[in-house]
Write a protein that holds these residues in place. Structure first.
Motif, mmCIF file in Angstrom:
data_model
loop_
_atom_site.group_PDB
_atom_site.id
_atom_site.type_symbol
_atom_site.label_atom_id
_atom_site.label_comp_id
_atom_site.label_asym_id
_atom_site.label_seq_id
_atom_site.Cartn_x
_atom_site.Cartn_y
_atom_site.Cartn_z
ATOM 1 N N ALA A 70 54.284 40.752 13.708
ATOM 2 C CA ALA A 70 52.932 41.155 14.102
ATOM 3 C C ALA A 70 52.860 41.376 15.608
ATOM 4 O O ALA A 70 52.295 42.369 16.070
ATOM 5 N N GLY A 73 54.350 44.592 16.515
ATOM 6 C CA GLY A 73 53.736 45.774 15.917
ATOM 7 C C GLY A 73 54.536 46.414 14.809
ATOM 8 O O GLY A 73 54.385 47.602 14.532
ATOM 9 N N HIS A 74 55.349 45.633 14.125
ATOM 10 C CA HIS A 74 56.160 46.148 13.013
ATOM 11 C C HIS A 74 55.382 45.973 11.708
ATOM 12 O O HIS A 74 55.641 45.076 10.907
ATOM 13 N N HIS A 75 54.431 46.854 11.502
ATOM 14 C CA HIS A 75 53.439 46.700 10.444
ATOM 15 C C HIS A 75 54.012 46.730 9.030
ATOM 16 O O HIS A 75 53.586 45.933 8.175
ATOM 17 N N ASP A 76 54.947 47.623 8.743
ATOM 18 C CA ASP A 76 55.543 47.660 7.397
ATOM 19 C C ASP A 76 56.273 46.360 7.096
ATOM 20 O O ASP A 76 56.228 45.856 5.970
ATOM 21 N N VAL A 78 55.561 43.439 8.447
ATOM 22 C CA VAL A 78 54.549 42.394 8.253
ATOM 23 C C VAL A 78 54.135 42.383 6.784
ATOM 24 O O VAL A 78 54.131 41.330 6.135
ATOM 25 N N HIS A 113 45.298 43.749 13.816
ATOM 26 C CA HIS A 113 45.934 44.666 12.872
ATOM 27 C C HIS A 113 46.722 43.896 11.809
ATOM 28 O O HIS A 113 46.695 44.246 10.623
ATOM 29 N N ALA A 114 47.395 42.841 12.222
ATOM 30 C CA ALA A 114 48.166 42.039 11.262
ATOM 31 C C ALA A 114 47.246 41.354 10.251
ATOM 32 O O ALA A 114 47.588 41.246 9.067
ATOM 33 N N ILE A 117 46.403 43.939 7.678
ATOM 34 C CA ILE A 117 47.550 44.153 6.786
ATOM 35 C C ILE A 117 47.655 43.004 5.793
ATOM 36 O O ILE A 117 47.782 43.221 4.581
#
Length: 131
Positions: A70, A73-76, A78, A113-114, A117
């Motif tokens: 998180a 910023g590695h959303h996929d 996460v 953002h996390a 998600i």
């Protein structure tokens, strides 16, 4: 894969236990000559060394991993690791606490953002369980 090491075998077993058979089967099926070395690297190092260690629990590793992903910023990733909490023992409250740490130490936008998600993934998981 020509020569499979013991660390690779351990890594694959841990990877399957944490991420699930279906996810790992898809990753293996998508492996080709271009990605084979990368898949070997992550299976041996991330899964065969780090995730297979016994100094901290899978629950704790899950919390740390999600917080780091998180923050970066590695959303996929996460989302993938939130799904894996079904297998690691990390609860929704555990992940909430990890993401609160992200807010303080890595920034509110990353945590915000996390949280979005994680909330979406938990809703998907609940729908899968119900349906």
């Amino acid at each position: 894969m020509a020569d499979v090491s013991d660390r690779f075998k351990q890594g694959m077993a841990t990877r399957r236990k944490v991420l699930g058979e279906r996810y790992v089967d898809a990753a293996v099926a998508n492996t080709d000559a271009f990605t084979e070395d990368f898949q070997t690297l992550i299976t041996e190092s991330a899964w065969g060394t780090v995730w297979s260690g016994d100094r901290i629990s899978k629950r704790e590793r899950s919390m740390l991993t999600i917080a780091l992903l998180a923050a970066l910023g590695h959303h996929d990733e996460v989302a993938m690791h939130v799904r894996a909490t079904r297998n690691t023992g990390a609860s929704m409250d555990d992940i909430k606490e990890a993401l609160l740490h992200v807010a303080i130490y890595a920034g509110v936008p990353a945590a915000n953002h996390a949280f979005k998600i994680a909330k979406a993934v938990y809703a998907e998981m609940e729908n899968e369980k119900a349906g």
